[in-house]
Write a protein that holds these residues in place. Sequence first.
Motif, PDB file in Angstrom:
ATOM      1  N   ARG A  58      -3.753  30.342  18.914  1.00 23.62           N
ATOM      2  CA  ARG A  58      -5.130  29.833  19.018  1.00 23.62           C
ATOM      3  C   ARG A  58      -5.501  29.050  17.765  1.00 23.62           C
ATOM      4  O   ARG A  58      -6.060  27.955  17.854  1.00 23.62           O
ATOM      5  CB  ARG A  58      -6.072  31.019  19.222  1.00 23.62           C
ATOM      6  CG  ARG A  58      -7.542  30.625  19.215  1.00 23.62           C
ATOM      7  CD  ARG A  58      -8.385  31.725  19.793  1.00 23.62           C
ATOM      8  NE  ARG A  58      -8.443  32.899  18.943  1.00 23.62           N
ATOM      9  CZ  ARG A  58      -8.200  34.154  19.367  1.00 23.62           C
ATOM     10  NH1 ARG A  58      -7.840  34.376  20.613  1.00 23.62           N
ATOM     11  NH2 ARG A  58      -8.307  35.168  18.532  1.00 23.62           N
ATOM     12  N   ASP A  61      -3.576  25.842  17.675  1.00 22.67           N
ATOM     13  CA  ASP A  61      -4.139  24.948  18.696  1.00 22.67           C
ATOM     14  C   ASP A  61      -5.370  24.229  18.141  1.00 22.67           C
ATOM     15  O   ASP A  61      -5.487  23.003  18.215  1.00 22.67           O
ATOM     16  CB  ASP A  61      -4.500  25.818  19.921  1.00 22.67           C
ATOM     17  CG  ASP A  61      -5.025  25.008  21.101  1.00 22.67           C
ATOM     18  OD1 ASP A  61      -4.843  23.770  21.099  1.00 22.67           O
ATOM     19  OD2 ASP A  61      -5.596  25.624  22.021  1.00 22.67           O
ATOM     20  N   LYS A  62      -6.267  25.023  17.535  1.00 22.45           N
ATOM     21  CA  LYS A  62      -7.513  24.453  16.998  1.00 22.45           C
ATOM     22  C   LYS A  62      -7.246  23.505  15.831  1.00 22.45           C
ATOM     23  O   LYS A  62      -7.930  22.493  15.685  1.00 22.45           O
ATOM     24  CB  LYS A  62      -8.427  25.580  16.514  1.00 22.45           C
ATOM     25  CG  LYS A  62      -9.213  26.244  17.633  1.00 22.45           C
ATOM     26  CD  LYS A  62     -10.207  27.225  17.044  1.00 22.45           C
ATOM     27  CE  LYS A  62     -10.979  27.953  18.118  1.00 22.45           C
ATOM     28  NZ  LYS A  62     -11.659  29.137  17.576  1.00 22.45           N
ATOM     29  N   VAL A  93      -0.970  29.814  25.668  1.00 19.40           N
ATOM     30  CA  VAL A  93      -2.063  29.018  25.090  1.00 19.40           C
ATOM     31  C   VAL A  93      -3.387  29.447  25.720  1.00 19.40           C
ATOM     32  O   VAL A  93      -4.395  29.632  25.031  1.00 19.40           O
ATOM     33  CB  VAL A  93      -1.804  27.504  25.308  1.00 19.40           C
ATOM     34  CG1 VAL A  93      -3.044  26.691  24.941  1.00 19.40           C
ATOM     35  CG2 VAL A  93      -0.595  27.050  24.492  1.00 19.40           C
ATOM     36  N   GLU A  94      -3.365  29.644  27.034  1.00 15.16           N
ATOM     37  CA  GLU A  94      -4.579  30.032  27.755  1.00 15.16           C
ATOM     38  C   GLU A  94      -5.047  31.423  27.314  1.00 15.16           C
ATOM     39  O   GLU A  94      -6.245  31.658  27.143  1.00 15.16           O
ATOM     40  CB  GLU A  94      -4.294  30.019  29.263  1.00 15.16           C
ATOM     41  CG  GLU A  94      -5.511  29.808  30.130  1.00 15.16           C
ATOM     42  CD  GLU A  94      -6.333  28.591  29.760  1.00 15.16           C
ATOM     43  OE1 GLU A  94      -5.729  27.494  29.598  1.00 15.16           O
ATOM     44  OE2 GLU A  94      -7.562  28.716  29.596  1.00 15.16           O
ATOM     45  N   ARG A  97      -6.797  31.018  24.012  1.00 23.13           N
ATOM     46  CA  ARG A  97      -8.123  30.386  24.126  1.00 23.13           C
ATOM     47  C   ARG A  97      -9.152  31.329  24.738  1.00 23.13           C
ATOM     48  O   ARG A  97     -10.262  31.471  24.226  1.00 23.13           O
ATOM     49  CB  ARG A  97      -8.028  29.134  25.004  1.00 23.13           C
ATOM     50  CG  ARG A  97      -7.367  27.972  24.292  1.00 23.13           C
ATOM     51  CD  ARG A  97      -7.227  26.771  25.208  1.00 23.13           C
ATOM     52  NE  ARG A  97      -6.430  25.737  24.543  1.00 23.13           N
ATOM     53  CZ  ARG A  97      -5.903  24.691  25.174  1.00 23.13           C
ATOM     54  NH1 ARG A  97      -6.067  24.545  26.473  1.00 23.13           N
ATOM     55  NH2 ARG A  97      -5.202  23.799  24.495  1.00 23.13           N
ATOM     56  N   GLN A  98      -8.811  31.957  25.848  1.00 24.61           N
ATOM     57  CA  GLN A  98      -9.806  32.750  26.575  1.00 24.61           C
ATOM     58  C   GLN A  98     -10.118  34.075  25.892  1.00 24.61           C
ATOM     59  O   GLN A  98     -11.277  34.501  25.875  1.00 24.61           O
ATOM     60  CB  GLN A  98      -9.338  33.017  28.018  1.00 24.61           C
ATOM     61  CG  GLN A  98      -9.046  31.760  28.821  1.00 24.61           C
ATOM     62  CD  GLN A  98     -10.291  30.907  29.078  1.00 24.61           C
ATOM     63  OE1 GLN A  98     -11.427  31.382  28.980  1.00 24.61           O
ATOM     64  NE2 GLN A  98     -10.079  29.630  29.381  1.00 24.61           N
ATOM     65  N   GLU A 100     -10.310  34.878  22.924  1.00 24.12           N
ATOM     66  CA  GLU A 100     -11.180  34.777  21.751  1.00 24.12           C
ATOM     67  C   GLU A 100     -12.601  35.195  22.123  1.00 24.12           C
ATOM     68  O   GLU A 100     -13.313  35.799  21.328  1.00 24.12           O
ATOM     69  CB  GLU A 100     -11.190  33.338  21.228  1.00 24.12           C
ATOM     70  CG  GLU A 100     -12.037  33.189  19.973  1.00 24.12           C
ATOM     71  CD  GLU A 100     -11.985  31.782  19.415  1.00 24.12           C
ATOM     72  OE1 GLU A 100     -11.688  30.846  20.189  1.00 24.12           O
ATOM     73  OE2 GLU A 100     -12.236  31.621  18.212  1.00 24.12           O
ATOM     74  N   GLU A 127     -10.503  31.313  33.003  1.00 22.61           N
ATOM     75  CA  GLU A 127     -10.376  29.859  33.102  1.00 22.61           C
ATOM     76  C   GLU A 127     -10.995  29.362  34.422  1.00 22.61           C
ATOM     77  O   GLU A 127     -11.636  28.322  34.464  1.00 22.61           O
ATOM     78  CB  GLU A 127      -8.889  29.490  33.018  1.00 22.61           C
ATOM     79  CG  GLU A 127      -8.635  27.996  32.896  1.00 22.61           C
ATOM     80  CD  GLU A 127      -7.224  27.610  33.310  1.00 22.61           C
ATOM     81  OE1 GLU A 127      -6.393  28.519  33.536  1.00 22.61           O
ATOM     82  OE2 GLU A 127      -6.969  26.408  33.424  1.00 22.61           O
TER      83      GLU A 127
END
Length: 399
Positions: A58, A61-62, A93-94, A97-98, A100, A127
């Motif tokens: 994460r 990614d950011k 990756v998902e 992201r989620q 968090e 998602e």
Amino acid sequence: MAVAGAAQGPPIAQTQALVGLWAEWFRRADDDEIGEGLIKIREAGIDPLEAVFATGLRRFDKSGEYAADGALGIIPWVRTRCRLSGGAAAERVEIGRQLEQLPQTQKAFANGDLGYQHAAILARTAEHVGVAQVRKAETSLLKAAETMDPGQFTGVAKNFEHRVDAAGALAEANRAYERRYLHVGEPVDGLMRIDGVLTTECGAAFKTALDAMTPPPARDDTRTPGQRRHDALLELARRPAGSSVNGAGPRPHLIIRASVDTLAGTAGAPAGELEWGGAVPAETVRRFACDSALTRIIGKGELDAEVTRAVRTTPPATRRAVAERDRGCVAEGCGRPPQWTDAHHVKHWTQGGPTTMSNLILLCRPHHRMVHEGNWGLRRSNNGRWALVQPVAAQSRSA
Ligand SMILES: [Zn+2]
Ligand SMILES: [Zn+2]
């Protein structure tokens, strides 16, 4: 170039030491301890490590730092640098992201209370319907995840999606529907590859039909589950609609082109040619012909009368009488019911064996194949059953 950061590099030596400890433990563990070890290595090791990986991912990614490696996005970077498939990379990756925004889920995942696949399902649900919706139901979803395997939990998650966003769930189902396909490959080396993605409706119908085509297990059945499913598919495809329990009546024919020499088993004869299936050995042609499954024979010549007789289905009355007598596959210890069998000519009709009760016995498909392609012999035993006799070559090999 990092100025401030972790004082040292990543704890590689410690991780390796941990892996070594587990490897050593599995080497020394008693058989009855291994199951517990497998559970614990996931709960205490693999799943929490996946959680840590997703958190690191994460941040990466950011930060957009992956671009420094020339990658066009985070997923291509994970795919090439972390050696994962595109799907596996996107899933992680998902999750990063989620989760968090799903602190309870993140915590359970990091503690090893939530398995990797359950975390992936929750991330996908977030998602689809938005993380806010999932957060509202987070406690109850986590509770369900505790007691369910990933397959069951997927059902719960899909149901949840439908409740909070029926239109979205329908749109998602429609997108999934567009991805359905079935590919049937060309024959290569005597095998054809099929692959596909089925809608759940088609998949459920297919599984139900396959299950119905799985005969009772025979004694000494050495086939793998995959081989058994394959054989069930063959039964499914060859079973005529509305067939009777004794296996009488017409069955879907396989279109095969074969010369009379092939059919007669003459040395040097060409292979048969199965429509869509390519070349098949002469013995396979003879097996198909044995139970009248042939439809096209080239160069009939002197066998004309026999061929004409054979391409007709065994008369239902004869078949019923044989089924009445044999009550199933006659191979010793088999006993598959008549609908799972072919009527085998003890003396092949190309050698003058008649299609009458005295020359016909019921053999299930695997046993019929053993007799023809496998060159096994048949010997009548005292109780009137038939025993399969190992081929001579195999006998000397195993002796
Ligand atoms: Zn046969
Ligand atoms: Zn059998």
